[in-house]
Design a protein around this motif. Structure first.
Motif, PDB file in Angstrom:
ATOM      1  N   GLU A   1       0.780  -1.450   0.092  1.00  0.00           N
ATOM      2  CA  GLU A   1       0.251   0.256   0.051  1.00  0.00           C
ATOM      3  C   GLU A   1       0.517   1.607   0.070  1.00  0.00           C
ATOM      4  N   ALA A   2       2.263   1.127   0.396  1.00  0.00           N
ATOM      5  CA  ALA A   2       2.656   2.511   0.728  1.00  0.00           C
ATOM      6  C   ALA A   2       3.230   2.821  -0.531  1.00  0.00           C
ATOM      7  N   ARG A   3       3.508   1.538  -0.782  1.00  0.00           N
ATOM      8  CA  ARG A   3       4.194   1.763  -2.866  1.00  0.00           C
ATOM      9  C   ARG A   3       3.892   2.486  -3.285  1.00  0.00           C
ATOM     10  N   TYR A   4       2.324   1.710  -3.650  1.00  0.00           N
ATOM     11  CA  TYR A   4       1.385   2.254  -4.356  1.00  0.00           C
ATOM     12  C   TYR A   4       1.218   3.817  -4.006  1.00  0.00           C
ATOM     13  N   LEU A   5       0.676   4.112  -2.715  1.00  0.00           N
ATOM     14  CA  LEU A   5       0.733   5.954  -2.117  1.00  0.00           C
ATOM     15  C   LEU A   5       1.686   6.506  -3.142  1.00  0.00           C
ATOM     16  N   LEU A   6       3.549   6.227  -2.302  1.00  0.00           N
ATOM     17  CA  LEU A   6       4.029   6.962  -2.301  1.00  0.00           C
ATOM     18  C   LEU A   6       4.163   7.055  -3.949  1.00  0.00           C
ATOM     19  N   PHE A   7       3.911   6.058  -4.496  1.00  0.00           N
ATOM     20  CA  PHE A   7       4.018   6.438  -6.363  1.00  0.00           C
ATOM     21  C   PHE A   7       2.968   6.895  -6.771  1.00  0.00           C
ATOM     22  N   LEU A   8       1.321   7.122  -6.712  1.00  0.00           N
ATOM     23  CA  LEU A   8       0.533   8.557  -6.712  1.00  0.00           C
ATOM     24  C   LEU A   8       0.266   9.889  -6.574  1.00  0.00           C
ATOM     25  N   TYR A   9       1.447  10.207  -5.286  1.00  0.00           N
ATOM     26  CA  TYR A   9       1.789  10.999  -4.920  1.00  0.00           C
ATOM     27  C   TYR A   9       2.324  11.567  -5.978  1.00  0.00           C
ATOM     28  N   ARG A  10       3.449  10.807  -6.133  1.00  0.00           N
ATOM     29  CA  ARG A  10       4.438  11.520  -6.479  1.00  0.00           C
ATOM     30  C   ARG A  10       3.973  12.009  -8.192  1.00  0.00           C
ATOM     31  N   ARG A  11       3.568  10.971  -8.647  1.00  0.00           N
ATOM     32  CA  ARG A  11       3.044  11.491 -10.224  1.00  0.00           C
ATOM     33  C   ARG A  11       1.354  12.762 -10.167  1.00  0.00           C
ATOM     34  N   GLN A  12       0.814  12.427  -9.131  1.00  0.00           N
ATOM     35  CA  GLN A  12      -0.877  13.184  -9.172  1.00  0.00           C
ATOM     36  C   GLN A  12      -0.522  14.355  -8.019  1.00  0.00           C
ATOM     37  N   GLU A  13      -0.016  13.876  -7.014  1.00  0.00           N
ATOM     38  CA  GLU A  13      -0.234  15.538  -6.208  1.00  0.00           C
ATOM     39  C   GLU A  13       0.970  16.027  -6.438  1.00  0.00           C
ATOM     40  N   GLU A  14       2.322  15.437  -6.876  1.00  0.00           N
ATOM     41  CA  GLU A  14       3.793  16.499  -7.334  1.00  0.00           C
ATOM     42  C   GLU A  14       3.718  17.209  -8.437  1.00  0.00           C
ATOM     43  N   GLU A  15       3.719  15.486  -9.109  1.00  0.00           N
ATOM     44  CA  GLU A  15       4.062  16.130 -11.022  1.00  0.00           C
ATOM     45  C   GLU A  15       2.562  16.708 -11.915  1.00  0.00           C
ATOM     46  N   GLY A  16       1.380  16.392 -10.300  1.00  0.00           N
ATOM     47  CA  GLY A  16       0.430  16.482 -11.337  1.00  0.00           C
ATOM     48  C   GLY A  16      -0.347  15.809 -12.868  1.00  0.00           C
ATOM     49  N   ARG A  17      -0.071  14.448 -12.843  1.00  0.00           N
ATOM     50  CA  ARG A  17      -0.659  13.971 -14.202  1.00  0.00           C
ATOM     51  C   ARG A  17      -1.396  13.685 -13.368  1.00  0.00           C
ATOM     52  N   GLU A  18      -2.381  13.399 -13.872  1.00  0.00           N
ATOM     53  CA  GLU A  18      -3.892  12.126 -13.260  1.00  0.00           C
ATOM     54  C   GLU A  18      -2.810  10.631 -13.375  1.00  0.00           C
ATOM     55  N   VAL A  19      -3.238   9.049 -12.886  1.00  0.00           N
ATOM     56  CA  VAL A  19      -2.919   8.059 -13.034  1.00  0.00           C
ATOM     57  C   VAL A  19      -3.986   7.092 -13.083  1.00  0.00           C
ATOM     58  N   GLY A  20      -4.193   6.968 -14.347  1.00  0.00           N
ATOM     59  CA  GLY A  20      -5.271   6.150 -14.327  1.00  0.00           C
ATOM     60  C   GLY A  20      -5.270   4.457 -14.318  1.00  0.00           C
ATOM     61  N   THR A  21      -5.981   3.537 -13.732  1.00  0.00           N
ATOM     62  CA  THR A  21      -5.938   2.352 -12.966  1.00  0.00           C
ATOM     63  C   THR A  21      -5.025   1.448 -14.002  1.00  0.00           C
ATOM     64  N   VAL A  22      -5.139   1.275 -15.405  1.00  0.00           N
ATOM     65  CA  VAL A  22      -4.025   1.037 -16.075  1.00  0.00           C
ATOM     66  C   VAL A  22      -2.696   0.739 -15.656  1.00  0.00           C
ATOM     67  N   ALA A  23      -2.614   2.607 -16.487  1.00  0.00           N
ATOM     68  CA  ALA A  23      -1.100   2.709 -16.161  1.00  0.00           C
ATOM     69  C   ALA A  23      -0.374   2.081 -14.562  1.00  0.00           C
ATOM     70  N   LEU A  24      -1.719   2.749 -13.520  1.00  0.00           N
ATOM     71  CA  LEU A  24      -0.988   2.109 -12.898  1.00  0.00           C
ATOM     72  C   LEU A  24       0.095   0.610 -12.224  1.00  0.00           C
ATOM     73  N   ALA A  25      -0.846  -0.386 -12.950  1.00  0.00           N
ATOM     74  CA  ALA A  25      -0.818  -1.666 -12.916  1.00  0.00           C
ATOM     75  C   ALA A  25       0.255  -1.830 -13.451  1.00  0.00           C
TER      76      ALA A  25
END
Lengths: 136, 136
Positions: B6-30
């Motif tokens: 969970e931490a790994r996913y959250l960190l990745f999402l945070y970096r992409r979505q909150e810091e870089e401002g790029r939306e990331v969908g389920t398929v890309a995340l996967a």
DNA sequence: GATAAAGTTAGGTGGTATCTAAATTTAAAC
DNA sequence: GTTTAAATTTAGATACCACCTAACTTTATC
């Protein structure tokens, strides 16, 4: 290869049995690990199945050469990390020991770099010997 | 509270979505996490259940305040550790990044000590900002 | 509107760590 | 020597985690 739990058990056993020379039974092991004896016994069986311990029911465990190598490596990792936390970051020895345990997932090569950067310290904060570094 | 995954996913999402401002969908995340979309979706649901994300099916995720705090903290941990590995131990940035990921189990208080000992660095090896240290 | 891509849900698998309950062995006391 | 208490082991159950496949639903595009 080893799960986190298995590594924790192996490190504890190595320290007690190989370094200090004190036998440790299933009940005592269980108490230290905070689980029931049955649970500790199961982990011992798993470590034996992985070739790190010889497990003779009712007679206790002894380390195989591979188990000894693995245990020595875990203990070295732990003590290098302790040294870092205490000597460089200024943690007190107790904190250093506790926190080092949460960093054991560090790779061997990282710990080797660390060992080099710290000048190959020979003892951990409490004076116990740190073994040889692979890169030396 | 959070599992390692969970931490790994959250960190990745945070970096992409909150810091870089790029939306990331389920398929890309996967794809990034090396799993199937169904698996990624399940982890998103779990993070939502823990109150870190708001998850609206088919519409994507957004961070809750708590999720944002948690993500920021994970990213800070990662970058401080990177800084240590690169600046003090001499790892190259790529190695530092990889190894830092295996040390995220470090406690916040330890990372704070580390931050202090390193002189509160402001950027990680690749120049990204390291956030504020709790102890400052 | 049909279709492709993205996303979701349900249900299943395998692994890990734990437990309880019941058996067994060992060792110590008598 | 038998009895008994403590240590130990085994079997079987539970819970959680991370993953999967298969089938379904939604969204967006032409």
């Amino acid at each position: 290869m080893l799960t986190e739990t298995e590594a924790r058990y192996l490190l504890f056993l190595y320290r007690r049995q190989e370094e200090e020379g004190r036998e440790v039974g299933t009940v005592a092991l269980a108490r230290e690990m905070g689980v029931r004896p049955a649970t500790a016994a199961q982990t011992l069986r798993k470590l034996a199945a992985k070739g790190l311990l010889r497990y003779r029911p009712y007679r206790g465990v002894e380390f195989t050469p591979r188990g000894r190598r693995e245990g020595r490596e875990l203990l070295r990792k732990h003590r290098i990390l302790e040294f870092l936390l205490w000597g460089v970051l200024g943690c007190d020895p107790r904190t250093a020991c506790r926190e080092a345990s949460s960093l054991l997932s560090a790779s061997t090569s990282l710990v080797d770099s660390l060992c080099r950067a710290l000048g190959h310290p020979s003892t951990c904060p409490c004076g116990k010997p740190i073994g040889r570094c692979g890169g030396r």
